[in-house]
Design an enzyme around this catalytic site. Structure first.
Site: not given
Ligand code: GRF
Length: 231
Positions: A26, A28, A79, A105, A121, A123, A159
């Site tokens: 964590g 970020n 999922r 996930r 997100n 990457h 991604d």
């Protein structure tokens, strides 16, 4: 996609309500909290959610008075079922923008459609290079001279969503995975709050698969970076 809902005209846009998804350290999340507390980002972290009960990121959230919850993926048959629980929790906290920050996930269409254009997100590579896990190792094995990190809007692939912002770091010939990951991580902590700020200010606009950023200053860097540096 342009964020800052409900703010028309001149006044400052309201703080954006974030829900942060994480599975680990964590750092970020911490960078986002720090940016908010320093007045550099008009946002409120409404909830931090982890699929792992012992994720250190949850402690970071609690230390700042942010609700921290675990939704353990192992308790769900699919999922999609897991994602339905995520959607419900995020909505219960009135989340507008979902921030994946080391969330290990893959999101199913259930999540992606529920928060369409409102999931970011990060990457640790220059997308579209090196998608998936082990991006730092992949970059070293490939021998690239630059790598970096990418903040993007999550779409239904891995991604590969529309890119919001990227930061570049040089790859040193002596780098091991730890050294390169640390250099990239430091840039992530600057890049993620910036990307969220652009959203909050309503400056992101989707044009096909390209994210246009409104009112950008001219690029500051004269000339292209070259690695190794010319002698
Ligand atoms: C970051 O390297 C990010 O790029 C990747 O997961 C890592 C999370 O780090 N998606 P942290 O948990 O925020 O420290």
């Amino acid at each position: 996609m342009s964020g800052g809902s409900g703010a028309a005209g001149g006044g400052p846009r309201p703080a954006v309500k974030l829900g942060v998804l994480l599975s680990g350290e964590g750092t970020n999340l911490q960078a986002i909290i720090d940016a908010i507390e320093r007045g550099r980002l008009r946002a409120e972290v409404r909830v931090a959610i982890s699929n792992k009960p012992r994720a250190r990121g949850l402690e970071r959230a609690r230390r700042h008075g942010i609700p921290a919850e675990t939704i353990d993926h192992r308790g769900f048959a699919s999922r999609e079922e897991f994602d339905r629980a995520l959607v419900a929790a995020l909505r219960a906290h009135d989340v507008e923008l979902v921030i994946c920050a080391g969330f290990m996930r893959l999101l199913s269409p259930v999540m992606v459609r529920a928060f369409h254009g409102r999931i970011m997100n990060i990457h640790p590579a220059l997308c579209p290079a090196f998608p998936g896990v082990d991006a730092v190792r992949q970059a070293l094995e490939y021998g690239v001279r630059f790598s970096g990190c990418t903040v993007f809007f999550v779409a239904e692939g891995v991604d590969d969503g529309p890119i919001i912002a990227q930061a570049v770091v040089p790859v040193d010939p002596n780098d091991d995975e730890t050294a390169l990951a640390a250099r990239i991580h430091a840039e992530e902590h600057r890049l993620y709050p910036l990307a969220i700020r652009l959203y909050q200010e309503g400056r992101l606009e989707l044009d096909g698969r390209v994210v246009r950023v409104r009112d950008l200053p001219p690029p500051a860097t004269p000339g292209a970076p070259i690695n190794p540096r010319p002698e």
